[in-house]
Scaffold this active site. Sequence first.
Site, PDB file in Angstrom:
ATOM      1  N   GLU A 182     -26.904   3.188 -92.348  1.00 34.31           N
ATOM      2  CA  GLU A 182     -26.260   3.330 -93.652  1.00 34.31           C
ATOM      3  C   GLU A 182     -26.548   4.697 -94.271  1.00 34.31           C
ATOM      4  O   GLU A 182     -25.672   5.305 -94.895  1.00 34.31           O
ATOM      5  CB  GLU A 182     -26.749   2.224 -94.599  1.00 34.31           C
ATOM      6  CG  GLU A 182     -26.405   0.809 -94.137  1.00 34.31           C
ATOM      7  CD  GLU A 182     -27.517   0.165 -93.335  1.00 34.31           C
ATOM      8  OE1 GLU A 182     -27.720  -1.047 -93.499  1.00 34.31           O
ATOM      9  OE2 GLU A 182     -28.181   0.879 -92.539  1.00 34.31           O
ATOM     10  N   ALA A 223     -34.349 -11.529 -49.538  1.00 34.46           N
ATOM     11  CA  ALA A 223     -35.122 -10.687 -48.615  1.00 34.46           C
ATOM     12  C   ALA A 223     -35.162 -11.374 -47.258  1.00 34.46           C
ATOM     13  O   ALA A 223     -34.988 -12.591 -47.155  1.00 34.46           O
ATOM     14  CB  ALA A 223     -36.545 -10.481 -49.134  1.00 34.46           C
ATOM     15  N   MET A 224     -35.409 -10.577 -46.232  1.00 36.52           N
ATOM     16  CA  MET A 224     -35.579 -11.156 -44.907  1.00 36.52           C
ATOM     17  C   MET A 224     -36.898 -11.932 -44.871  1.00 36.52           C
ATOM     18  O   MET A 224     -37.753 -11.784 -45.753  1.00 36.52           O
ATOM     19  CB  MET A 224     -35.571 -10.059 -43.849  1.00 36.52           C
ATOM     20  CG  MET A 224     -34.320  -9.183 -43.884  1.00 36.52           C
ATOM     21  SD  MET A 224     -32.766 -10.130 -43.822  1.00 36.52           S
ATOM     22  CE  MET A 224     -32.848 -10.807 -42.162  1.00 36.52           C
ATOM     23  N   ALA A 225     -37.082 -12.725 -43.854  1.00 38.15           N
ATOM     24  CA  ALA A 225     -38.305 -13.531 -43.740  1.00 38.15           C
ATOM     25  C   ALA A 225     -39.541 -12.644 -43.726  1.00 38.15           C
ATOM     26  O   ALA A 225     -40.620 -13.039 -44.187  1.00 38.15           O
ATOM     27  CB  ALA A 225     -38.246 -14.390 -42.481  1.00 38.15           C
ATOM     28  N   ARG A 270     -33.376  -1.631 -67.288  1.00 34.26           N
ATOM     29  CA  ARG A 270     -34.766  -1.284 -67.583  1.00 34.26           C
ATOM     30  C   ARG A 270     -34.844  -0.440 -68.853  1.00 34.26           C
ATOM     31  O   ARG A 270     -35.683  -0.668 -69.726  1.00 34.26           O
ATOM     32  CB  ARG A 270     -35.381  -0.509 -66.422  1.00 34.26           C
ATOM     33  CG  ARG A 270     -35.680  -1.322 -65.183  1.00 34.26           C
ATOM     34  CD  ARG A 270     -36.328  -0.461 -64.112  1.00 34.26           C
ATOM     35  NE  ARG A 270     -36.505  -1.190 -62.859  1.00 34.26           N
ATOM     36  CZ  ARG A 270     -36.994  -0.668 -61.745  1.00 34.26           C
ATOM     37  NH1 ARG A 270     -37.346   0.624 -61.739  1.00 34.26           N
ATOM     38  NH2 ARG A 270     -37.113  -1.394 -60.649  1.00 34.26           N
ATOM     39  N   ASP A 322     -43.263  -4.292 -52.150  1.00 38.24           N
ATOM     40  CA  ASP A 322     -42.275  -3.214 -52.289  1.00 38.24           C
ATOM     41  C   ASP A 322     -42.859  -1.901 -52.786  1.00 38.24           C
ATOM     42  O   ASP A 322     -42.137  -0.900 -52.855  1.00 38.24           O
ATOM     43  CB  ASP A 322     -41.161  -3.648 -53.255  1.00 38.24           C
ATOM     44  CG  ASP A 322     -40.397  -4.859 -52.749  1.00 38.24           C
ATOM     45  OD1 ASP A 322     -40.486  -5.141 -51.536  1.00 38.24           O
ATOM     46  OD2 ASP A 322     -39.722  -5.514 -53.559  1.00 38.24           O
ATOM     47  N   ARG A 382     -35.710   5.828 -64.013  1.00 39.93           N
ATOM     48  CA  ARG A 382     -35.454   7.098 -63.344  1.00 39.93           C
ATOM     49  C   ARG A 382     -34.182   7.711 -63.922  1.00 39.93           C
ATOM     50  O   ARG A 382     -33.069   7.243 -63.676  1.00 39.93           O
ATOM     51  CB  ARG A 382     -35.343   6.882 -61.837  1.00 39.93           C
ATOM     52  CG  ARG A 382     -36.640   6.319 -61.234  1.00 39.93           C
ATOM     53  CD  ARG A 382     -36.586   6.243 -59.729  1.00 39.93           C
ATOM     54  NE  ARG A 382     -35.703   5.189 -59.240  1.00 39.93           N
ATOM     55  CZ  ARG A 382     -36.063   3.918 -59.066  1.00 39.93           C
ATOM     56  NH1 ARG A 382     -37.299   3.531 -59.376  1.00 39.93           N
ATOM     57  NH2 ARG A 382     -35.197   3.041 -58.591  1.00 39.93           N
ATOM     58  N   GLY A 411     -40.164 -11.679 -57.567  1.00 42.17           N
ATOM     59  CA  GLY A 411     -39.780 -12.429 -56.386  1.00 42.17           C
ATOM     60  C   GLY A 411     -39.441 -13.871 -56.713  1.00 42.17           C
ATOM     61  O   GLY A 411     -39.528 -14.308 -57.867  1.00 42.17           O
ATOM     62  N   LEU A 450     -42.261 -16.131 -58.819  1.00 37.93           N
ATOM     63  CA  LEU A 450     -42.438 -15.897 -60.253  1.00 37.93           C
ATOM     64  C   LEU A 450     -41.132 -16.110 -61.012  1.00 37.93           C
ATOM     65  O   LEU A 450     -41.129 -16.711 -62.096  1.00 37.93           O
ATOM     66  CB  LEU A 450     -42.968 -14.487 -60.495  1.00 37.93           C
ATOM     67  CG  LEU A 450     -43.265 -14.113 -61.948  1.00 37.93           C
ATOM     68  CD1 LEU A 450     -44.210 -15.107 -62.603  1.00 37.93           C
ATOM     69  CD2 LEU A 450     -43.845 -12.693 -62.023  1.00 37.93           C
TER      70      LEU A 450
END
Length: 373
Positions: A54, A164-166, A186, A202, A209, A304, A307
């Site tokens: 304002e 994700a892969m195993a 983010r 990871d 960034r 993941g 969580l």
Amino acid sequence: MPANDQAWMAHALRLARQGLYSTHPNPRVGCVIVRDGQLLGEGWHVRAGEPHAEVHALRQAGEAARGATAYVTLEPCSHFGRTPPCAEALARAGVARVVAATLDPNPLVAGRGMQRLADAGIEVRVGVLEEQARALNAGFIKRMESGLPWVRVKLAMSLDGRTAMASGESQWITGPQARAEVQRLRARSSAVLSGADTVLADGARLTVRGAELGLDAEQTALALERPPLRVLVDGRLRVPLDAPFFQAGPTLVATAQAGGNDEGYRAAGSELLSLPGEDGHVDLPALLRELAARSVNELLVEAGPRLAGAFAALGLVDEYRLFVAAKFLGSSARPLLELPLERMSEARELRIEDIRRIGDDWQIIARPMSVQV
């Protein structure tokens, strides 16, 4: 409702969105001053401690504001904080009418701003494009009304619902455009949260960034001024202090261990917060209350399946951002959420708010049926 009220409020909302990355912990607010269909002044709140929307609009309008209409996306404040009350500024400027999209849920305001204007003989109206205004400040509104932040869970998955892969390999499921959108998520958040599993697997940093935001120079600079608080849920303190997560700057570590030695964390510029819950896990509801007490409006959870599933199981999620890649990872890959359900009656129903293509991927915005903005 006059059609021009909606048009001018839409313009004020566009201005308010310019503060998407910079107003924390304040709400995003825009204002325009109009008379006889002519724009006299406009402004938006840039950052906490600086003039509100304002004030910027009134400065532009000058004496021409007398007798004009002010459109503001959130009820003008009526109290002295780090800046003087905007309701007083509008009254002194002599505006004839104030249109607000929604009332301010802050108990220090909560209708008092509009009442102050009405007492000064100014015509007031509330509720123009209210849904859009509340959505823009969903985190601020929820924190003021419930003492909890708005919890947004980001998940990237394949078409067959795998993350994700195993082996744990997950980089990259989605393409660069989707990852840029995550960077913007983010940047707009007050805090970003992850768990020990993700940080260890990871090497996650959870930083913003600037080169990947895809914003113009001004918005990028604003986004980088105030990086979100980085929060690590590490019940057993498994992440070493030399991990990339800690090397990236200060963080808040929530643990289930009572009376943990926090000297090493303090030396690393981080804070250890003991919140023991059941079965040796961190008390997530208590963590959310603590974050809200620290003025966190929007919390982005990048975690993941375990969580993220815990947040879902406890009914703590307000919004899911699902990034879906056009690929299959196979039946042995890891699931989206660890959410053990046995009967169809236990299924968690969601309301799809938006689906759109981002590069070669798709983004789905979904909310639990119980969540209302």
